[in-house]
Design a protein around this motif. Sequence first.
Motif, PDB file in Angstrom:
ATOM      1  N   SER A 161       0.829  -1.202   0.000  1.00 21.45           N
ATOM      2  CA  SER A 161       0.000   0.000   0.000  1.00 21.45           C
ATOM      3  C   SER A 161       0.873   1.265   0.000  1.00 21.45           C
ATOM      4  O   SER A 161       0.553   2.247  -0.668  1.00 21.45           O
ATOM      5  N   ASN A 164       2.351   1.648  -3.450  1.00 20.36           N
ATOM      6  CA  ASN A 164       1.362   2.202  -4.374  1.00 20.36           C
ATOM      7  C   ASN A 164       1.221   3.714  -4.184  1.00 20.36           C
ATOM      8  O   ASN A 164       1.060   4.460  -5.161  1.00 20.36           O
ATOM      9  N   GLU A 248       0.194  -9.967   2.132  1.00 19.32           N
ATOM     10  CA  GLU A 248       0.491  -8.741   1.405  1.00 19.32           C
ATOM     11  C   GLU A 248       1.972  -8.691   1.060  1.00 19.32           C
ATOM     12  O   GLU A 248       2.818  -8.996   1.915  1.00 19.32           O
TER      13      GLU A 248
END
Length: 279
Positions: A161, A164, A248
């Motif tokens: 995350s 990103n 993840e």
Amino acid sequence: MDKPLITLSIEEFGFALASMGAEDVAAGLLKPMYGELSEREWELILQAASHSLLSKGLIVSLEEMEIEFVPDLLEMLIHFARSRRMLRGYSLRNDQEKVLTIHAGEEEQRGQYLYHLAINQRIHLFTWTEPAEWEEELYRFYLSQERLLPAEATKLRISESRWNALTAIMPDTNVSTLVSEWALTKPEQQFIQAWSSTFIKSGKNLDNLSILHYGDEEVPTPEQMLLLLNVEEYFYSVHNIQPDPTSEPVIEIECSTEHTIRKQLRNLIDKFAAPSFQR
């Protein structure tokens, strides 16, 4: 014995593929360059390409219903058309796009590898290659011989995350504000700021090296891809180090040394190459 090296223009390559029955592949190659043309216009382009191949001695016989290529080119075309697994490198520097693909053989060509280098999609070079050659080929593909890399690598691990968020960053974004809530140390903040500045300076372009296997996955899995950021001052590598595919990804950004980038290249080579090739 010297390996044959064959150089084709995009038109010659398209004509050769179409002649082998791979019209869809040929169209996918030529249409981005020429756009939509009439049937007569395509005929003229391919006719000129066939005459060029004939003048190079790559076509032995050109009859209305039958085209005979020299054995070296014919074997390469068959290998290219049948291959379902490749090691693919992409690089964009100084407005020059280079795509290097190493195609693994199938069936009777298993254990044989075809080298294909496309430069701005206009020039296509073909030869045979062996796994022992790939580390040096790939290193030169991404880095010039005179390039100096730091003596010591620095790296940072972040969540997907956060990765990103970094790649979505706009040029006018204050990076320190973005990462202020990430609980990073001062050196880690400085590393992220240097990365972001370099990423934006590059035009947010990332080179890459990946393993592709047609028929299984639409895109390479995270462990089969290496992202690379190449500018004058730095050479960064980015890859997933999370071994559990259900968790993840953990993204590692590394300011690479020659040793570390060569090690990462070898890791992907070993995953792709035939089992008989061991480093």
